[in-house]
Design an enzyme around this catalytic site. Structure first.
Site, mmCIF file in Angstrom:
data_model
loop_
_atom_site.group_PDB
_atom_site.id
_atom_site.type_symbol
_atom_site.label_atom_id
_atom_site.label_comp_id
_atom_site.label_asym_id
_atom_site.label_seq_id
_atom_site.Cartn_x
_atom_site.Cartn_y
_atom_site.Cartn_z
ATOM 1 C CB SER A 98 -2.313 5.526 -9.427
ATOM 2 O OG SER A 98 -2.791 6.838 -9.270
ATOM 3 C CE LYS A 144 2.389 3.224 -9.181
ATOM 4 N NZ LYS A 144 2.815 2.110 -8.328
ATOM 5 C CE1 TYR A 151 3.378 6.801 -8.887
ATOM 6 C CE2 TYR A 151 1.464 8.155 -9.398
ATOM 7 C CZ TYR A 151 2.035 7.104 -8.715
ATOM 8 O OH TYR A 151 1.272 6.343 -7.866
ATOM 9 C CE LYS A 193 3.591 8.615 -1.428
ATOM 10 N NZ LYS A 193 2.555 8.490 -0.429
ATOM 11 C CB ALA A 247 8.381 -1.598 -3.436
ATOM 12 C CG ASN A 291 14.312 1.076 -1.005
ATOM 13 O OD1 ASN A 291 13.382 1.692 -0.482
ATOM 14 N ND2 ASN A 291 14.704 1.300 -2.246
ATOM 15 C CG LEU A 292 13.660 1.089 5.605
ATOM 16 C CD1 LEU A 292 14.470 1.063 6.911
ATOM 17 C CD2 LEU A 292 12.161 1.033 5.937
ATOM 18 C CG PHE A 330 -2.722 23.788 -6.171
ATOM 19 C CD1 PHE A 330 -1.967 24.872 -5.750
ATOM 20 C CD2 PHE A 330 -2.263 22.502 -5.852
ATOM 21 C CE1 PHE A 330 -0.789 24.701 -5.026
ATOM 22 C CE2 PHE A 330 -1.084 22.324 -5.133
ATOM 23 C CZ PHE A 330 -0.352 23.419 -4.712
ATOM 24 C CB ALA A 386 1.022 21.909 -14.684
ATOM 25 N N GLY A 387 -1.535 19.813 -14.934
ATOM 26 C CA GLY A 387 -1.847 18.376 -15.000
ATOM 27 C C GLY A 387 -3.023 17.954 -14.143
ATOM 28 C CG ASN A 438 -7.326 11.356 -4.559
ATOM 29 O OD1 ASN A 438 -7.863 10.915 -5.575
ATOM 30 N ND2 ASN A 438 -6.503 12.378 -4.595
#
Ligand code: NAD
Ligand code: UD1
Length: 344
Positions: free
Chosen positions: A130, A158, A154, A90, A87, A38-39, A223, A298-299, A184
């Protein structure tokens, strides 16, 4: 040929970063491809560039994977034998502020796709998952059978799709499903014609570093430098996007004579710190990458890298491209296209 000669592979999200590189690898392997995108986070230019490299073009349909009737029609009209499902949305931070949008695109999108596939009698599916499903891993390297527990919306989308697919495979042996947990993804095709083109400020390390080196941004924020890692900065398993693309072709081949759901890590098994990446990029580009140390994000996990031996054993796949190639290919893409696809 990945499917039988008269069949096509449907690539959802095929105009995006990983999808465009995988579409190229499919075309170069002689496979017919239909891309549905869907771009919302990409440009059709990526597919024009893919066609330039491959010498032939995929069929491109601009549309949404949540449009079940459209997907069903494409599956039938193009005699689709297998689907690669990229699709989705992310961005971790955005997923926390827009959970409905994320669950809709990622979970409802995957559900609609599977409904259309079942209705059309197409059972072979490779899903882009992921390493984020592992959350903050207790130990590294990470094996596929280690506990999962994503720490953001997110990641939970998944994780939910992985479970949805597991339930489908348990209910009907016709399903042949591959879940690929990417570590990654970085780098670009060696031509420098296609690559990662994030909109706005990049969230991920490599695109940020590349934009600093090309002069689009002043300095990188590192970070945190107080993690329990050799130099105190976060360690990740960076994998070249063309290695990843080849992993998809291997997964499609492996699924041809396997039923059920199979999960494979796609990583190199080698971790690099943020500062190692900065140094490697400076070396590859010949440009300075100024940085300052900022608070932890964070995370973030201290270290995350794969045990990729299951993919090696079962798919006959392993990453072939090393850190220097990842950095040089990222730089070629970035320096030839400083404004991404927007640059023409
Ligand atoms: P990307 O944003 O470049 O590509 C995704 C593509 O999907 C885009 O072209 C976008 O326009 C399209 N899209 C989004 N929602 C859609 C919808 N509802 N219908 C049709 N098209 C839609 O991202 P990418 O880096 O190429 O990632 C591809 C897949 O891999 C994603 O599912 C992502 O979650 C997963 N993944 C990516 C990474 C990473 O670091 N890039 C890591 C692990 C997993
Ligand atoms: C992030 C996501 C993950 C997603 C993956 C690919 C988080 C918490 N995790 O993973 O869910 O699957 O991207 O899209 O967002 N870094 C800096 N400065 C920056 C950017 C990153 O120091 O400007 C550091 C990070 O702290 C980390 C490393 O670089 O140590 C890699 O970061 P990133 O590229 O965002 O990937 P992940 O954190 O692994």
């Amino acid at each position: 040929m990945i499917t039988s000669t008269d069949q096509t592979v449907l690539v959802t999200g095929g105009a995006g970063f990983i999808g465009s590189h995988t579409t190229l690898a499919l075309l170069q392997a002689g496979q017919a491809v239909v891309v549905l995108d869907n771009l919302s986070n990409s440009s059709a230019q990526s597919l024009e560039r893919v066609a330039r490299i491959a010498g032939r073009a995929p069929v491109f349909v601009q549309g949404d994977v949540r449009d079940r009737a459209l997907v069903q029609r494409l599956l039938r009209e193009h005699r689709v034998g297998a689907v690669l499902h990229f699709a989705g949305l992310k961005a971790v931070g955005e997923s926390a502020s827009m959970p409905l949008t994320y669950y809709d695109n990622n979970v409802a999108g995957s559900l609609a796709l599977c409904q259309a596939m079942a209705a059309a009698g197409v059972w072979r599916l490779v899903f882009s998952s992921s390493a984020t499903v592992y959350g903050d891993p207790a130990t590294v390297p990470i094996r596929e059978d280690m506990p999962t527990g994503p720490t953001n919306p997110y990641g939970r989308t998944k994780w939910m799709v992985e479970h949805l697919l597991g339930d489908l495979a348990a209910a009907d042996p016709r399903w042949q499903i591959g879940v690929l947990r990417y570590f990654n993804p970085v780098g670009a095709h060696e031509s420098g014609l296609i690559g990662e083109d994030p909109r706005g400020t990049p969230n991920n390390l490599l695109p940020y570093v590349a934009q600093v080196a090309v002069g689009r941004r002043a300095a990188l924020s590192v970070f945190g430098n107080d993690y329990p890692t050799p130099d105190g900065t976060g360690v990740r398993d960076y994998i070249h996007v063309m290695d990843l693309a080849e992993g998809h072709l291997k997964a499609l081949q492996a699924l041809a004579d396997r039923s059920g759901l199979h999960t494979w890590n796609l990583g190199t098994g080698q971790g690099y710190s943020v500062l190692e990446i900065v140094r490697a990029f400076q070396q590859a580009s010949g440009r300075p990458v100024p940085y300052q140390v900022a608070p932890r994000r964070a995370g973030d996990a201290a270290a995350s890298y794969a045990d990729p031996s299951k993919a090696a054993r079962e798919l006959g796949w392993q990453a072939r491209r090393g850190l220097t190639e990842m950095m040089e290919d990222t730089w070629r893409w970035q320096s030839l296209n400083p404004a991404g696809f927007g640059g023409g």
